[in-house]
Design an enzyme around this catalytic site. Structure first.
Site, mmCIF file in Angstrom:
data_model
loop_
_atom_site.group_PDB
_atom_site.id
_atom_site.type_symbol
_atom_site.label_atom_id
_atom_site.label_comp_id
_atom_site.label_asym_id
_atom_site.label_seq_id
_atom_site.Cartn_x
_atom_site.Cartn_y
_atom_site.Cartn_z
ATOM 1 N N ASP A 227 -4.664 3.677 -2.181
ATOM 2 C CA ASP A 227 -5.781 3.986 -1.286
ATOM 3 C C ASP A 227 -6.271 5.410 -1.512
ATOM 4 O OD1 ASP A 227 -6.094 1.629 0.483
ATOM 5 O OD2 ASP A 227 -3.989 2.042 0.927
ATOM 6 N N MET B 97 -11.958 -5.898 4.400
ATOM 7 C CA MET B 97 -11.203 -4.986 5.274
ATOM 8 C C MET B 97 -11.008 -5.644 6.642
ATOM 9 S SD MET B 97 -10.289 -2.408 3.571
ATOM 10 C CE MET B 97 -9.499 -1.589 4.963
ATOM 11 N N HIS C 177 -8.070 1.080 -4.541
ATOM 12 C CA HIS C 177 -9.058 0.889 -3.476
ATOM 13 C C HIS C 177 -9.706 2.237 -3.165
ATOM 14 C CE1 HIS C 177 -9.637 -0.194 1.097
ATOM 15 N NE2 HIS C 177 -10.791 -0.102 0.450
ATOM 16 N N HIS D 197 -0.935 -1.229 -4.380
ATOM 17 C CA HIS D 197 -2.227 -0.867 -3.798
ATOM 18 C C HIS D 197 -2.309 0.642 -3.592
ATOM 19 C CE1 HIS D 197 -5.885 -1.964 -1.536
ATOM 20 N NE2 HIS D 197 -5.558 -1.023 -0.670
ATOM 21 N N MET E 225 -12.046 4.562 -1.190
ATOM 22 C CA MET E 225 -12.798 4.766 0.055
ATOM 23 C C MET E 225 -13.460 6.131 -0.060
ATOM 24 S SD MET E 225 -9.914 3.151 2.518
ATOM 25 C CE MET E 225 -8.699 3.290 1.211
ATOM 26 N N ASP F 149 -7.044 -6.504 3.598
ATOM 27 C CA ASP F 149 -6.379 -5.204 3.734
ATOM 28 C C ASP F 149 -6.497 -4.702 5.168
ATOM 29 O OD1 ASP F 149 -5.393 -2.643 3.369
ATOM 30 O OD2 ASP F 149 -6.986 -1.989 2.001
ATOM 31 N N SER G 257 0.828 -1.201 0.000
ATOM 32 C CA SER G 257 0.000 0.000 0.000
ATOM 33 C C SER G 257 0.861 1.250 0.000
ATOM 34 C CB SER G 257 -0.912 0.019 1.231
ATOM 35 O OG SER G 257 -1.483 1.305 1.342
ATOM 36 N N MET H 10 -8.947 8.206 -0.461
ATOM 37 C CA MET H 10 -9.860 8.538 0.646
ATOM 38 C C MET H 10 -10.382 9.958 0.480
ATOM 39 S SD MET H 10 -7.599 7.137 3.792
ATOM 40 C CE MET H 10 -6.868 5.499 3.774
HETATM 41 C C1 DX5 Z 1 -6.628 1.484 5.204
HETATM 42 C C2 DX5 Z 1 -6.110 1.177 3.825
HETATM 43 C C3 DX5 Z 1 -4.997 0.214 3.819
HETATM 44 C C4 DX5 Z 1 -3.762 0.643 4.577
HETATM 45 C C5 DX5 Z 1 -3.160 -0.613 5.128
HETATM 46 O O1 DX5 Z 1 -7.856 2.090 5.121
HETATM 47 O O2 DX5 Z 1 -7.141 0.634 3.015
HETATM 48 O O3 DX5 Z 1 -4.651 -0.187 2.496
HETATM 49 O O4 DX5 Z 1 -2.816 1.330 3.810
HETATM 50 O O5 DX5 Z 1 -2.114 -0.286 5.970
HETATM 51 P P1 DX5 Z 1 -1.450 -1.351 6.957
HETATM 52 O O6 DX5 Z 1 -0.945 -2.488 6.099
HETATM 53 O O7 DX5 Z 1 -0.369 -0.573 7.608
HETATM 54 O O8 DX5 Z 1 -2.514 -1.821 7.912
HETATM 55 ZN ZN ZN Z 2 -6.528 -0.241 1.049
#
Ligand code: DX5
Ligand code: ZN
Length: 217
Positions: free
Chosen positions: A36, A138, A67, A34, A69, A176, A9, A38
């Site tokens: 993320d 998740m 991903h 990956h 969010m 994840d 990620s 948000m």
């Molecule tokens: C959290 C993200 C993850 C995050 C995971 O909302 O979707 O992808 O980066 O981080 P770690 O592996 O540190 O839990």
């Molecule tokens: Zn993620």
């Protein structure tokens, strides 16, 4: 044994050295990257959007695992596909029109993923599963890297794996949140195909070696 994939990620990368960190992943044995996204509404944090995705995409040939969010993902899924995503995963909880999101992603010719939060049961996926390339479970509340793995998540993976087999599908399972070399084996054994790892990879003294350790757990 299932084919094992690690998807580091980029949320845990050093954004001041984004190209360096992306090229490190590009050299590594991780097959996916990956991303993320948000929006500060679906989750209580804001990460990054299209320009950063483009910068990462231009620094690696790896498979872009995006991903989202964000609320109302139907407004943006197409643009993420255009910006270089190979897989667009949106949250089941984030939209009133799951089918529309699936169709918009499919139209772009990229893979379709749906993610569920820790408190959302696997059973909500029963009817849409045949249309999905991937389900992202998740194992932390989405929003932040570096949280602890929620234990019941492995059981959700087993339940989903059983549902996929019962229906005779080839849907991939990704997990994840709080993943590391310490729980990777249990997760692959439970049926995961892809493990997302943020802090476990980027906080390691040797991130490339850490990716190998997760793959060989
Ligand atoms: C959290 C993200 C993850 C995050 C995971 O909302 O979707 O992808 O980066 O981080 P770690 O592996 O540190 O839990
Ligand atoms: Zn993620």
């Amino acid at each position: 044994m299932n084919h094992r994939i690690v998807s580091p990620s980029m949320l845990s990368a050093d954004f001041g050295n984004l190209e360096r960190d992306t090229k490190m992943i590009d050299r590594s044995q991780a097959e996916w990257v990956h991303i993320d996204v948000m929006d500060g509404v679906f989750v209580p944090n804001i990460s990054f959007g299209f320009p950063v995705l483009k910068a990462i995409t231009s620094a690696t040939k790896k498979f872009m695992d995006v991903h989202l969010m964000i609320v109302e993902p139907e407004k943006y899924v197409g643009r993420f596909a255009d910006a270089g995503a190979n897989l667009v995963t949106f949250h089941w909880e984030a939209t009133d029109d799951v089918q529309k999101c699936i169709d918009l992603i499919r139209e772009k010719g990229v893979k379709v993923g749906v993610s569920i939060k820790p408190k959302t049961p696997v059973s909500v996926l029963e009817d849409i599963l045949p249309q999905l390339d991937l389900v992202l479970i998740m194992s932390v509340e989405p929003g932040f890297g570096g949280q602890s793995f929620i234990e019941g998540s492995t059981e959700k993976v087993r339940e989903l794996k059983a549902m996929i087999e019962r229906k005779g599908l080839a849907t991939l399972i990704e997990i994840d949140g709080g993943v590391s070399r310490h729980n990777a084996r249990e997760l692959f054994d439970a049926g995961c195909d892809a493990l997302v790892a943020g802090s476990a990879v980027f906080k390691a003294a040797d991130p490339e070696a850490e990716i190998v350790a997760i793959l060989n757990a």
